[in-house]
Write a protein that holds these residues in place. Structure first.
Motif, short mmCIF file in Angstrom:
data_model
loop_
_atom_site.label_atom_id
_atom_site.label_comp_id
_atom_site.label_asym_id
_atom_site.label_seq_id
_atom_site.Cartn_x
_atom_site.Cartn_y
_atom_site.Cartn_z
N TYR A 1 0.85 -1.19 0.00
CA TYR A 1 0.00 0.00 0.00
C TYR A 1 0.88 1.23 0.00
CZ TYR A 1 -4.23 -2.67 0.85
OH TYR A 1 -5.29 -3.52 0.72
N ASN A 2 0.44 2.28 -0.67
CA ASN A 2 1.19 3.52 -0.76
C ASN A 2 0.33 4.68 -0.28
OD1 ASN A 2 2.01 1.89 -3.59
ND2 ASN A 2 3.69 2.55 -2.29
N TRP A 3 0.97 5.63 0.36
CA TRP A 3 0.28 6.85 0.76
C TRP A 3 0.29 7.80 -0.43
CZ3 TRP A 3 -2.43 6.69 4.99
CH2 TRP A 3 -2.04 5.84 6.01
N LEU A 4 -0.88 8.33 -0.77
CA LEU A 4 -0.99 9.29 -1.86
C LEU A 4 -1.28 10.67 -1.28
CD1 LEU A 4 -3.16 7.30 -4.43
CD2 LEU A 4 -0.68 7.51 -4.31
N LYS A 5 -0.69 11.67 -1.89
CA LYS A 5 -0.86 13.04 -1.43
C LYS A 5 -2.35 13.39 -1.40
CE LYS A 5 1.51 17.33 -1.87
NZ LYS A 5 2.92 17.56 -1.94
N HIS A 6 -2.78 14.00 -0.33
CA HIS A 6 -4.16 14.46 -0.12
C HIS A 6 -5.15 13.32 0.09
CE1 HIS A 6 -2.61 18.34 -1.21
NE2 HIS A 6 -2.30 17.92 -2.42
N HIS A 7 -4.68 12.11 0.45
CA HIS A 7 -5.57 10.99 0.75
C HIS A 7 -5.40 10.59 2.20
CE1 HIS A 7 -6.93 9.83 -3.36
NE2 HIS A 7 -5.88 10.58 -3.67
N ARG A 8 -6.51 10.24 2.84
CA ARG A 8 -6.50 9.90 4.27
C ARG A 8 -5.99 8.49 4.51
NH1 ARG A 8 -10.88 8.00 7.89
NH2 ARG A 8 -10.25 8.60 9.97
N ASN A 9 -6.32 7.55 3.62
CA ASN A 9 -5.95 6.15 3.79
C ASN A 9 -4.99 5.72 2.68
OD1 ASN A 9 -9.10 6.32 4.68
ND2 ASN A 9 -7.90 5.04 6.04
N PRO A 10 -4.17 4.68 2.94
CA PRO A 10 -3.25 4.20 1.90
C PRO A 10 -4.03 3.49 0.79
CG PRO A 10 -3.18 2.76 3.81
CD PRO A 10 -4.07 3.91 4.18
N HIS A 11 -3.43 3.45 -0.39
CA HIS A 11 -4.05 2.82 -1.56
C HIS A 11 -3.23 1.62 -1.99
CE1 HIS A 11 -7.09 5.90 -2.60
NE2 HIS A 11 -6.33 6.61 -1.79
N PRO A 12 -3.91 0.51 -2.39
CA PRO A 12 -3.17 -0.69 -2.80
C PRO A 12 -2.44 -0.46 -4.13
CG PRO A 12 -5.51 -0.98 -3.19
CD PRO A 12 -5.35 0.33 -2.47
N ASN A 13 -1.27 -1.07 -4.24
CA ASN A 13 -0.50 -1.02 -5.47
C ASN A 13 -0.60 -2.41 -6.11
OD1 ASN A 13 1.38 -0.98 -7.48
ND2 ASN A 13 3.06 -0.21 -6.23
N PHE A 14 -1.48 -2.55 -7.10
CA PHE A 14 -1.72 -3.85 -7.73
C PHE A 14 -0.73 -4.17 -8.85
CE2 PHE A 14 -5.99 -2.75 -6.08
CZ PHE A 14 -6.15 -3.84 -5.24
N ASN A 15 0.30 -3.37 -9.02
CA ASN A 15 1.29 -3.59 -10.08
C ASN A 15 2.30 -4.65 -9.65
OD1 ASN A 15 0.30 -1.61 -11.90
ND2 ASN A 15 1.15 -0.05 -10.56
N VAL A 16 1.83 -5.87 -9.48
CA VAL A 16 2.68 -6.98 -9.07
C VAL A 16 2.40 -8.19 -9.95
CG1 VAL A 16 2.89 -6.24 -6.67
CG2 VAL A 16 1.02 -7.73 -7.32
N ALA A 17 3.40 -9.06 -10.08
CA ALA A 17 3.20 -10.31 -10.82
C ALA A 17 2.40 -11.27 -9.93
CB ALA A 17 4.54 -10.91 -11.18
N HIS A 18 1.44 -11.95 -10.51
CA HIS A 18 0.58 -12.86 -9.76
C HIS A 18 0.89 -14.31 -10.10
CE1 HIS A 18 -1.97 -9.66 -8.22
NE2 HIS A 18 -1.78 -9.09 -9.39
N LYS A 19 0.57 -15.21 -9.18
CA LYS A 19 0.80 -16.64 -9.38
C LYS A 19 -0.35 -17.44 -8.77
CE LYS A 19 4.16 -20.28 -8.58
NZ LYS A 19 5.43 -20.64 -7.98
N CYS A 20 -0.81 -18.44 -9.46
CA CYS A 20 -1.86 -19.31 -8.94
C CYS A 20 -1.31 -20.15 -7.79
CB CYS A 20 -2.39 -20.23 -10.03
SG CYS A 20 -3.12 -19.33 -11.41
#
Length: 76
Positions: free
Chosen positions: A11-30
């Motif tokens: 999760y990353n903190w974004l400027k002017h946001h109260r809560n962190p946002h998920p960063n879904f830019n990851v490789a996935h595996k079953c």
């Protein structure tokens, strides 16, 4: 079962946001669904321990992103 994806999502903190946002830019595996369920039962966090407001922004020590980070080599 490819819906059983246990890939870590940061999760990353974004400027002017109260809560962190998920960063879904990851490789996935079953994964093996049964094994994930057993791990959750053993290591999972009791959600009743999380405050009603969720994870709140600390008063200091936060690195803000203007836009969510992008990983150009992540698989989608």
């Amino acid at each position: 079962m490819c819906d059983a994806d246990a890939t870590l999502i940061t999760y990353n903190w974004l400027k002017h946001h109260r809560n962190p946002h998920p960063n879904f830019n990851v490789a996935h595996k079953c994964r093996d669904y049964g094994r994930i369920i057993r791990a959750i039962e053993k290591y999972g966090i009791n959600s009743s321990l999380i405050p009603d407001g969720g994870i709140l922004r600390p008063d200091s020590g936060v690195r803000d992103f203007i836009d969510p980070p992008f990983d150009p080599i992540a698989e989608y």
